[in-house]
Design a protein around this motif. Structure first.
Motif, PDB file in Angstrom:
ATOM      1  N   VAL A 101     -22.035  -2.986 -10.820  1.00  0.00           N
ATOM      2  CA  VAL A 101     -21.666  -3.318  -9.449  1.00  0.00           C
ATOM      3  C   VAL A 101     -20.291  -3.972  -9.374  1.00  0.00           C
ATOM      4  O   VAL A 101     -19.494  -3.681  -8.476  1.00  0.00           O
ATOM      5  CB  VAL A 101     -22.739  -4.222  -8.806  1.00  0.00           C
ATOM      6  N   GLU A 102     -19.987  -4.867 -10.296  1.00  0.00           N
ATOM      7  CA  GLU A 102     -18.671  -5.518 -10.269  1.00  0.00           C
ATOM      8  C   GLU A 102     -17.561  -4.492 -10.477  1.00  0.00           C
ATOM      9  O   GLU A 102     -16.498  -4.578  -9.853  1.00  0.00           O
ATOM     10  CB  GLU A 102     -18.599  -6.623 -11.331  1.00  0.00           C
ATOM     11  N   ASP A 103     -17.813  -3.512 -11.342  1.00  0.00           N
ATOM     12  CA  ASP A 103     -16.812  -2.460 -11.554  1.00  0.00           C
ATOM     13  C   ASP A 103     -16.615  -1.639 -10.283  1.00  0.00           C
ATOM     14  O   ASP A 103     -15.486  -1.305  -9.921  1.00  0.00           O
ATOM     15  CB  ASP A 103     -17.247  -1.555 -12.711  1.00  0.00           C
ATOM     16  N   ILE A 104     -17.712  -1.308  -9.610  1.00  0.00           N
ATOM     17  CA  ILE A 104     -17.608  -0.543  -8.368  1.00  0.00           C
ATOM     18  C   ILE A 104     -16.850  -1.331  -7.304  1.00  0.00           C
ATOM     19  O   ILE A 104     -16.019  -0.778  -6.567  1.00  0.00           O
ATOM     20  CB  ILE A 104     -19.012  -0.158  -7.859  1.00  0.00           C
ATOM     21  N   ARG A 105     -17.102  -2.639  -7.220  1.00  0.00           N
ATOM     22  CA  ARG A 105     -16.365  -3.461  -6.247  1.00  0.00           C
ATOM     23  C   ARG A 105     -14.872  -3.448  -6.535  1.00  0.00           C
ATOM     24  O   ARG A 105     -14.044  -3.352  -5.622  1.00  0.00           O
ATOM     25  CB  ARG A 105     -16.911  -4.896  -6.264  1.00  0.00           C
ATOM     26  N   ARG A 106     -14.514  -3.526  -7.828  1.00  0.00           N
ATOM     27  CA  ARG A 106     -13.095  -3.477  -8.184  1.00  0.00           C
ATOM     28  C   ARG A 106     -12.499  -2.124  -7.819  1.00  0.00           C
ATOM     29  O   ARG A 106     -11.378  -2.041  -7.303  1.00  0.00           O
ATOM     30  CB  ARG A 106     -12.925  -3.745  -9.682  1.00  0.00           C
ATOM     31  N   GLN A 107     -13.258  -1.059  -8.097  1.00  0.00           N
ATOM     32  CA  GLN A 107     -12.744   0.277  -7.798  1.00  0.00           C
ATOM     33  C   GLN A 107     -12.602   0.512  -6.294  1.00  0.00           C
ATOM     34  O   GLN A 107     -11.661   1.183  -5.855  1.00  0.00           O
ATOM     35  CB  GLN A 107     -13.665   1.346  -8.403  1.00  0.00           C
ATOM     36  N   ARG A 108     -13.511  -0.047  -5.518  1.00  0.00           N
ATOM     37  CA  ARG A 108     -13.398   0.094  -4.071  1.00  0.00           C
ATOM     38  C   ARG A 108     -12.132  -0.561  -3.548  1.00  0.00           C
ATOM     39  O   ARG A 108     -11.456  -0.030  -2.658  1.00  0.00           O
ATOM     40  CB  ARG A 108     -14.627  -0.507  -3.388  1.00  0.00           C
ATOM     41  N   LYS A 109     -11.803  -1.741  -4.089  1.00  0.00           N
ATOM     42  CA  LYS A 109     -10.567  -2.406  -3.673  1.00  0.00           C
ATOM     43  C   LYS A 109      -9.355  -1.557  -4.038  1.00  0.00           C
ATOM     44  O   LYS A 109      -8.412  -1.421  -3.259  1.00  0.00           O
ATOM     45  CB  LYS A 109     -10.470  -3.789  -4.325  1.00  0.00           C
ATOM     46  N   THR A 110      -9.384  -0.986  -5.243  1.00  0.00           N
ATOM     47  CA  THR A 110      -8.286  -0.108  -5.657  1.00  0.00           C
ATOM     48  C   THR A 110      -8.218   1.117  -4.757  1.00  0.00           C
ATOM     49  O   THR A 110      -7.134   1.556  -4.355  1.00  0.00           O
ATOM     50  CB  THR A 110      -8.483   0.331  -7.121  1.00  0.00           C
ATOM     51  N   ARG A 111      -9.380   1.677  -4.424  1.00  0.00           N
ATOM     52  CA  ARG A 111      -9.420   2.860  -3.558  1.00  0.00           C
ATOM     53  C   ARG A 111      -8.834   2.556  -2.183  1.00  0.00           C
ATOM     54  O   ARG A 111      -8.117   3.388  -1.603  1.00  0.00           O
ATOM     55  CB  ARG A 111     -10.859   3.351  -3.412  1.00  0.00           C
ATOM     56  N   ASP A 112      -9.120   1.374  -1.645  1.00  0.00           N
ATOM     57  CA  ASP A 112      -8.588   1.013  -0.334  1.00  0.00           C
ATOM     58  C   ASP A 112      -7.061   1.010  -0.343  1.00  0.00           C
ATOM     59  O   ASP A 112      -6.421   1.379   0.638  1.00  0.00           O
ATOM     60  CB  ASP A 112      -9.105  -0.359   0.098  1.00  0.00           C
ATOM     61  N   ALA A 113      -6.490   0.586  -1.461  1.00  0.00           N
ATOM     62  CA  ALA A 113      -5.033   0.566  -1.570  1.00  0.00           C
ATOM     63  C   ALA A 113      -4.460   1.946  -1.900  1.00  0.00           C
ATOM     64  O   ALA A 113      -3.403   2.334  -1.400  1.00  0.00           O
ATOM     65  CB  ALA A 113      -4.601  -0.445  -2.642  1.00  0.00           C
ATOM     66  N   TYR A 114      -5.180   2.697  -2.720  1.00  0.00           N
ATOM     67  CA  TYR A 114      -4.703   4.000  -3.199  1.00  0.00           C
ATOM     68  C   TYR A 114      -4.881   5.091  -2.151  1.00  0.00           C
ATOM     69  O   TYR A 114      -4.044   5.987  -2.005  1.00  0.00           O
ATOM     70  CB  TYR A 114      -5.480   4.361  -4.465  1.00  0.00           C
ATOM     71  N   GLY A 115      -6.010   5.015  -1.423  1.00  0.00           N
ATOM     72  CA  GLY A 115      -6.343   6.030  -0.425  1.00  0.00           C
ATOM     73  C   GLY A 115      -7.685   6.659  -0.724  1.00  0.00           C
ATOM     74  O   GLY A 115      -7.960   7.052  -1.863  1.00  0.00           O
ATOM     75  N   HIS A 116      -8.542   6.744   0.292  1.00  0.00           N
ATOM     76  CA  HIS A 116      -9.905   7.247   0.097  1.00  0.00           C
ATOM     77  C   HIS A 116      -9.961   8.736  -0.206  1.00  0.00           C
ATOM     78  O   HIS A 116     -10.932   9.201  -0.793  1.00  0.00           O
ATOM     79  CB  HIS A 116     -10.747   6.958   1.351  1.00  0.00           C
ATOM     80  N   PHE A 117      -8.946   9.476   0.183  1.00  0.00           N
ATOM     81  CA  PHE A 117      -8.992  10.923  -0.031  1.00  0.00           C
ATOM     82  C   PHE A 117      -8.684  11.280  -1.483  1.00  0.00           C
ATOM     83  O   PHE A 117      -9.378  12.104  -2.091  1.00  0.00           O
ATOM     84  CB  PHE A 117      -8.007  11.629   0.896  1.00  0.00           C
TER      85      PHE A 117
END
Length: 210
Positions: A101-117
């Protein structure tokens, strides 16, 4: 060619993963169940959809995830007027296997900056991969439209990101337009309506990021 008068995109009701992120460490995403609130949302959806469809037949396509199948089962649509099939291409964006879960939370933050597409989860898919699945499903959908007896109503029971990507593909939205939109809430639906000009319009827009 019997194009349907309406295409309804329905997001599943609230699931265990929507209220407890830690469950992804123990239960596969595809096996998560609806909560009590999610079951009531599905029943409420059913009451609305039965009014919307009236006495007309319906063709339903359902994501194979348990929460979407449970949602569909609780709609209470008349089986005498219903054709339904499980459609794996309408599944949720794959995150991989059981998750940290902690890894997914980190990846979600990165995705928000990188772009969801374009962002790809380490063991899973990008939004662009899901978009390609939508394109493959469109080929099946349009072949089905060619049947003379195709129903005037189509129902897709699916997931929030998939709903946005379906509309992105259908309406030829840009990546920037997709990125500006939010997923609908659990139990929300959007309807594509066929107009007199033989073109579809969305009954109401997706919310936009603030």
């Amino acid at each position: 060619m019997a194009r349907p008068r309406r295409i309804v995109l329905l997001r599943h009701g609230e699931s265990q993963g929507n209220i407890d992120e830690s469950i992804y460490e123990r239960v596969p995403d595809h096996a998560l169940q609806l909560t009590a609130r999610g079951r009531e949302q599905a029943r409420a959806n059913g009451r609305e959809l039965r009014v919307l469809f009236g006495e007309e037949p319906v063709q339903a396509y359902v994501s194979p995830y348990l929460r979407t199948r449970q949602t569909f089962g609780l709609l209470g649509l008349d089986p005498a007027r219903l054709r339904a099939m499980e459609e794996p291409r309408l599944r949720e964006q794959d995150w991989g296997n059981l998750q940290d879960v902690e890894d997914i939370r980190r990846q979600r933050k990165t995705r928000d900056a990188y772009g969801h597409f374009f962002y790809r989860f380490t063991q899973g898919e990008s939004g662009a991969d899901v978009y390609d699945r939508v394109g493959a499903f469109f080929e099946t959908l349009h072949r089905n439209f060619e049947r003379a007896d195709y129903p005037p109503n189509v129902l897709l029971v699916t997931h929030g990101l998939m709903m946005r990507l379906f509309c992105m593909r259908w309406f030829h939205w840009t990546v920037e337009e997709f990125e500006a939109l939010s997923n609908p809430g659990n139990g929300e639906f959007r309807t594509l309506l066929l107009g007199s000009d033989d073109r579809y319009t969305l009954d109401r827009p997706f919310d936009r990021w603030v």
